[in-house]
Scaffold this motif. Structure first.
Motif, PDB file in Angstrom:
ATOM      1  N   ALA A   1     -16.169   6.380  10.849  1.00  0.00           N
ATOM      2  CA  ALA A   1     -15.612   7.394  10.115  1.00  0.00           C
ATOM      3  C   ALA A   1     -14.117   7.120  10.175  1.00  0.00           C
ATOM      4  CB  ALA A   1     -16.037   8.662  10.225  1.00  0.00           C
ATOM      5  N   ALA A   2     -13.737   7.368  11.501  1.00  0.00           N
ATOM      6  CA  ALA A   2     -12.241   7.496  11.998  1.00  0.00           C
ATOM      7  C   ALA A   2     -11.268   6.019  11.394  1.00  0.00           C
ATOM      8  CB  ALA A   2     -11.890   7.691  13.458  1.00  0.00           C
ATOM      9  N   LEU A   3     -12.163   4.999  11.613  1.00  0.00           N
ATOM     10  CA  LEU A   3     -11.516   3.673  11.356  1.00  0.00           C
ATOM     11  C   LEU A   3     -11.338   3.526   9.854  1.00  0.00           C
ATOM     12  CD1 LEU A   3     -10.401   1.471  13.162  1.00  0.00           C
ATOM     13  CD2 LEU A   3     -12.606   0.258  12.712  1.00  0.00           C
ATOM     14  N   ARG A   4     -12.336   3.951   9.106  1.00  0.00           N
ATOM     15  CA  ARG A   4     -12.188   3.817   7.612  1.00  0.00           C
ATOM     16  C   ARG A   4     -11.295   4.902   7.049  1.00  0.00           C
ATOM     17  NH1 ARG A   4     -18.790   4.106   6.406  1.00  0.00           N
ATOM     18  NH2 ARG A   4     -19.359   1.779   6.645  1.00  0.00           N
ATOM     19  N   ARG A   5     -11.067   5.939   7.645  1.00  0.00           N
ATOM     20  CA  ARG A   5      -9.769   6.620   7.184  1.00  0.00           C
ATOM     21  C   ARG A   5      -8.430   5.991   7.291  1.00  0.00           C
ATOM     22  NH1 ARG A   5     -12.967  10.922   9.766  1.00  0.00           N
ATOM     23  NH2 ARG A   5     -11.724  10.923  11.589  1.00  0.00           N
ATOM     24  N   ARG A   6      -8.366   5.587   8.390  1.00  0.00           N
ATOM     25  CA  ARG A   6      -7.145   4.752   8.601  1.00  0.00           C
ATOM     26  C   ARG A   6      -6.948   3.411   7.954  1.00  0.00           C
ATOM     27  NH1 ARG A   6      -8.484   7.714  12.948  1.00  0.00           N
ATOM     28  NH2 ARG A   6      -6.952   8.596  14.290  1.00  0.00           N
TER      29      ARG A   6
END
Length: 248
Positions: free
Chosen positions: A71-76
């Motif tokens: 989730a965190a990597l997809r946001r960035r």
């Protein structure tokens, strides 16, 4: 590099561990242009580890690490395809997990998983970027596709159980895995771009207290059990390896 079923797909990197090494490795790989990343980890986010696991926060405590990291990597990086594998990387599933990936990044924190990762990568013809961080120091090396040299050329056999503490047992200064993991991700991106890797045939040792980096050269071992001239390891046998520990 890989002869997997997705040979025409975008080059991909599989990362073992969604913790102290895996988080910065994933960030660096994505920032370096890798557009397909898989992450393997069956553990949950723990508040005591947040000082080094930079893609997780207090709101993620209790969640699967792979879900939080993805989730965190997809946001960035919304253009990066990130696939979670909420399982433990071990001899029984390593070949299947590696299928279709071109580079394996080892962010585990125990010897058993590191030997499984090396042997699986060599047998699959996939490059491996090894990293480790314990206490105030860390190390790196890259294994080219097929070995020559590989992790076993330097560290020949899995040590007896209890020899050498893991990161979970000995602790680690928070920035150390950040440095090692970021370098792992950058190396994985170099490999995917077809550039000359930086850590083949060299064990890079990082000492955060002295702020020193040392490179120890090593060569292929013709007696290596997995990439030597007469290899004994031709498939992954779970009995060959001790039970894998945590992968943070």
């Amino acid at each position: 590099m890989s002869d997997g079923t997705n040979s025409n797909a975008v080059l991909g990197v599989l990362i073992i561990g969604a913790g102290g090494l895996g988080c910065p490795a994933a960030l660096a790989a994505a920032a370096g242009g890798v557009r397909r990343i898989g992450v393997v980890d069956d553990d949950l986010v723990d508040a005591s580890n947040l000082h080094r696991q930079i893609l997780h926060g207090m709101d993620d405590v209790g969640k699967l690490k792979v879900a939080s990291l993805v989730a965190a990597l997809r946001r960035r990086f919304p253009d990066v395809t990130v696939t979670p594998y909420p399982v433990r990387f071990e001899a029984a599933n390593a070949a299947a997990l590696l299928r279709g990936y071109d580079v394996l990044v080892d962010g585990s924190d125990n010897f058993a998983t590191k030997f499984v990762a090396n042997d699986a990568a060599v047998l699959a013809g996939v490059a491996l970027v090894h990293g480790a961080a314990v206490g105030t120091g860390g190390q790196l090396l890259t294994v080219p596709a097929g070995g020559h040299p590989c992790y076993r050329c330097l560290f020949e056999e899995l040590p007896p159980d209890g020899v050498g503490p893991s990161c979970a047992e000995a602790g680690v200064v928070g920035p150390v895995p950040g440095v090692i993991g970021a370098l792992q991700g950058a190396e994985a991106a170099r490999l995917c771009r077809g550039e000359t890797p930086a850590f083949i045939g060299r064990l890079i040792q990082y000492d955060s207290l002295a702020m020193m980096v040392r490179a120890v050269a090593f060569k292929s071992n013709p007696l290596c059990r997995v990439c030597g001239t007469d290899p004994q390891i031709r498939r992954l046998d779970p009995a060959e390896y001790a039970a894998a520990g945590c992968q943070a």
